[in-house]
Design a protein around this motif. Structure first.
Motif, PDB file in Angstrom:
ATOM      1  N   PHE A 233     -22.251  71.413  74.291  1.00 51.89           N
ATOM      2  CA  PHE A 233     -21.572  70.675  73.226  1.00 51.89           C
ATOM      3  C   PHE A 233     -22.398  69.456  72.810  1.00 51.89           C
ATOM      4  O   PHE A 233     -22.999  68.798  73.665  1.00 51.89           O
ATOM      5  N   VAL A 235     -21.886  65.706  71.429  1.00 50.79           N
ATOM      6  CA  VAL A 235     -20.823  64.701  71.304  1.00 50.79           C
ATOM      7  C   VAL A 235     -21.413  63.486  70.603  1.00 50.79           C
ATOM      8  O   VAL A 235     -22.446  62.957  71.015  1.00 50.79           O
ATOM      9  N   GLU A 239     -17.127  59.350  69.326  1.00 55.46           N
ATOM     10  CA  GLU A 239     -16.337  60.026  70.348  1.00 55.46           C
ATOM     11  C   GLU A 239     -16.770  59.576  71.747  1.00 55.46           C
ATOM     12  O   GLU A 239     -15.936  59.397  72.645  1.00 55.46           O
ATOM     13  N   TRP A 243     -14.199  57.797  74.446  1.00 50.85           N
ATOM     14  CA  TRP A 243     -13.936  58.344  75.784  1.00 50.85           C
ATOM     15  C   TRP A 243     -14.438  57.413  76.882  1.00 50.85           C
ATOM     16  O   TRP A 243     -13.908  57.429  77.995  1.00 50.85           O
ATOM     17  N   ALA A 264     -15.770  63.615  77.171  1.00 50.73           N
ATOM     18  CA  ALA A 264     -15.316  64.261  75.929  1.00 50.73           C
ATOM     19  C   ALA A 264     -15.650  65.745  75.957  1.00 50.73           C
ATOM     20  O   ALA A 264     -14.834  66.586  75.555  1.00 50.73           O
ATOM     21  N   GLY A 265     -16.849  66.083  76.440  1.00 51.54           N
ATOM     22  CA  GLY A 265     -17.260  67.483  76.551  1.00 51.54           C
ATOM     23  C   GLY A 265     -16.378  68.244  77.527  1.00 51.54           C
ATOM     24  O   GLY A 265     -16.008  69.398  77.287  1.00 51.54           O
ATOM     25  N   LYS A 268     -13.167  69.102  75.852  1.00 49.00           N
ATOM     26  CA  LYS A 268     -13.334  70.251  74.945  1.00 49.00           C
ATOM     27  C   LYS A 268     -13.314  71.545  75.766  1.00 49.00           C
ATOM     28  O   LYS A 268     -12.717  72.542  75.362  1.00 49.00           O
ATOM     29  N   ALA A 271      -9.883  72.478  77.097  1.00 51.31           N
ATOM     30  CA  ALA A 271      -9.017  73.030  76.057  1.00 51.31           C
ATOM     31  C   ALA A 271      -9.236  74.527  75.866  1.00 51.31           C
ATOM     32  O   ALA A 271      -8.383  75.220  75.317  1.00 51.31           O
ATOM     33  N   THR A 272     -10.390  75.046  76.326  1.00 50.67           N
ATOM     34  CA  THR A 272     -10.663  76.486  76.195  1.00 50.67           C
ATOM     35  C   THR A 272     -10.222  77.269  77.429  1.00 50.67           C
ATOM     36  O   THR A 272     -10.321  78.489  77.456  1.00 50.67           O
TER      37      THR A 272
ATOM     38  N   ASN B  84     -18.763  73.345  64.822  1.00 52.90           N
ATOM     39  CA  ASN B  84     -17.829  72.323  65.318  1.00 52.90           C
ATOM     40  C   ASN B  84     -18.274  71.765  66.685  1.00 52.90           C
ATOM     41  O   ASN B  84     -17.495  71.688  67.632  1.00 52.90           O
ATOM     42  N   ASP B  85     -19.545  71.408  66.771  1.00 53.31           N
ATOM     43  CA  ASP B  85     -20.136  70.756  67.948  1.00 53.31           C
ATOM     44  C   ASP B  85     -20.357  71.677  69.149  1.00 53.31           C
ATOM     45  O   ASP B  85     -20.679  71.221  70.232  1.00 53.31           O
ATOM     46  N   ASP B  86     -20.182  72.988  68.967  1.00 56.26           N
ATOM     47  CA  ASP B  86     -20.386  73.977  70.029  1.00 56.26           C
ATOM     48  C   ASP B  86     -21.713  74.715  69.724  1.00 56.26           C
ATOM     49  O   ASP B  86     -21.834  75.346  68.670  1.00 56.26           O
TER      50      ASP B  86
END
Lengths: 312, 113
Positions: A233, A235, A239, A243, A264-265, A268, A271-272, B84-86
């Motif tokens: 990711f 960042v 952000e 964080w 922050a990463g 993310k 969330a997955t 989206n940053d991925d």
């Protein structure tokens, strides 16, 4: 027993702290490894001894010689601490836009600083260090970006510590930088607990490096192996600062700004996931970034400043 | 600008069919490539996959030819592309799906740490 003969014996064995408050998913736990607890103040203490020991072992580095290293700060500080105790001189090539505190600490430890143009980022520091090394063959460049003792230090220490303290780890998240932490810990975890996912976080450095003349100036650290990573990711500064503040406000952790990006990463990634356990690296404490105003100034102001100053 | 020869590997067996309508996405262009976009930092493009978006981008801004893709149609080694940053290299690379409103960021690989 907490009694030691040398400051260098204090490197490693850092604490793992619950940071579950940061997880957007209550079934995903987040643990942070507090590398700011190392005596030189960052995760880079681990590679400093390892790279110096390696250069001594292969005969390149002898007493009284001068070590040369391009570094945006933390590696330089770790090397300065070790070099001072072991009797080597140290010359650090440092981008001129790193935080003032990094320069001050390097000077306190006795390192000689050579400034490279900040607009060229770490690429510029590497180029200048390579030029200096060619001009003066008596300098011993350790070159963290291409030194196997960088990732091996993490394979030998950081990785085993994480698996010992958090055997339930499913995902490891760290900053990319030289890739040493991700390569070493990532390989150790995958060798010892198949199925662990390794996630990199990076700042949008290439967007900010104004001095990048063309793509051919691009750089991939020689020790980087993309096969070790499962996800990456980017960042952005705003952000990262948000964080960094959350780490302090929600968890009481006063960290550097790269830790904010890594947190922050991790969020993310959480969330997955349906459930599981994430271990993240908190590379350093906040002390070296006080001048950034990250905790005190208006977010817009700090964000704008972060596009000009190198906080990684 | 060599476009026709790149179509086959780019679409990787997934040609833009009539049932798949290309969706609009925003693309963030890094400083080093902005000469090709008249200095504009964020430009519109469209497609259903990252590969399609980049092909559309190259059609709109031919000056980007050679900076994004290698001759064999794969992503240039010093270029990172994010949806989206991925980072798409760790997703489905050029076959990574995009949705309407996604932001695609292009960043050159530089040293960190």
């Amino acid at each position: 027993m907490a009694r030691y003969d040398s400051i260098l014996d204090l490197v490693g064995d850092t604490p793992l702290l619950a940071l579950h408050q940061l997880s957007p998913n209550p079934r995903v736990k987040i643990w942070g490894k507090l590398e700011g607890q190392n005596p030189g103040g960052s995760v880079k203490d681990r590679i400093a001894s390892a790279m110096i020991d390696g250069a001594v072992a292969d005969g390149r580095l002898k007493s009284g010689m001068t070590i040369l290293e391009p570094s945006s700060g933390n590696t330089g500080i770790g090397l300065a601490m070790v070099a001072r105790l072991r009797g080597y001189k140290l010359r650090v090539v440092l981008p001129d836009n790193v935080s003032i505190e990094r320069r001050q600490i390097l000077e306190i430890f006795g390192a000689e600083i050579v400034l490279s143009p900040g607009a060229e980022g770490s690429n510029g520091a590497i180029r200048l260090a390579e030029k200096l090394a060619v001009e003066d063959p008596s300098l011993v460049m350790l070159f963290q970006y291409g030194n196997d003792n960088n990732w091996r230090a993490h394979y030998a220490t950081t990785g085993p510590e994480i698996l010992r303290d958090c055997p339930e780890v499913d995902v490891f998240v760290a900053g990319l930088g030289t890739s040493g932490t991700l390569m070493g810990v990532g390989r150790y975890l995958k060798d010892n607990k198949p199925g662990v996912k390794v996630v990199a976080v990076e700042p949008p450095a290439g967007e900010l490096v104004q001095g990048l003349r063309s793509l051919q100036d691009g750089f991939i650290p020689p020790i980087f192996d993309p096969d070790v990573l499962d996800r990456k990711f980017v960042v952005r500064p705003r952000e990262s600062i948000e964080w960094t503040r959350r780490l302090l406000d929600d968890c009481g952790v006063f960290s550097g700004i790269s830790a904010g990006a890594i947190a922050a990463g991790a969020a993310k990634m959480a969330a997955t996931m349906d459930e599981g356990t994430i271990v993240i690296v908190i590379p350093d404490g906040g002390w070296k970034y006080l001048s950034s105003g990250a905790w005190t100034d208006d977010l817009d102001v700090v964000e704008e400043r972060a596009t000009r100053i190198n906080y990684w | 600008m060599g476009m026709p020869t790149r179509e086959a590997p780019l679409y990787a067996g997934k040609p833009l069919s009539s049932t798949e309508v290309a969706v609009p996405v925003e693309v963030r262009i890094p400083t080093v490539m902005r000469a090709a976009t008249d200095g504009v930092a964020t430009v519109p493009s469209e497609g259903n996959t990252v590969g399609e978006v980049l092909t559309d981008l190259l059609a709109r801004f031919p000056g980007l030819d050679g900076s994004l893709l290698d001759a064999d149609g794969s992503l240039h080694k010093f270029v990172n592309v994010y949806v989206n940053d991925d980072d798409v290299r760790y997703l489905d690379k050029l076959d990574t799906k995009v949705s309407a409103g996604d932001t695609l960021s292009i960043l050159p690989a530089v040293a960190g740490g």
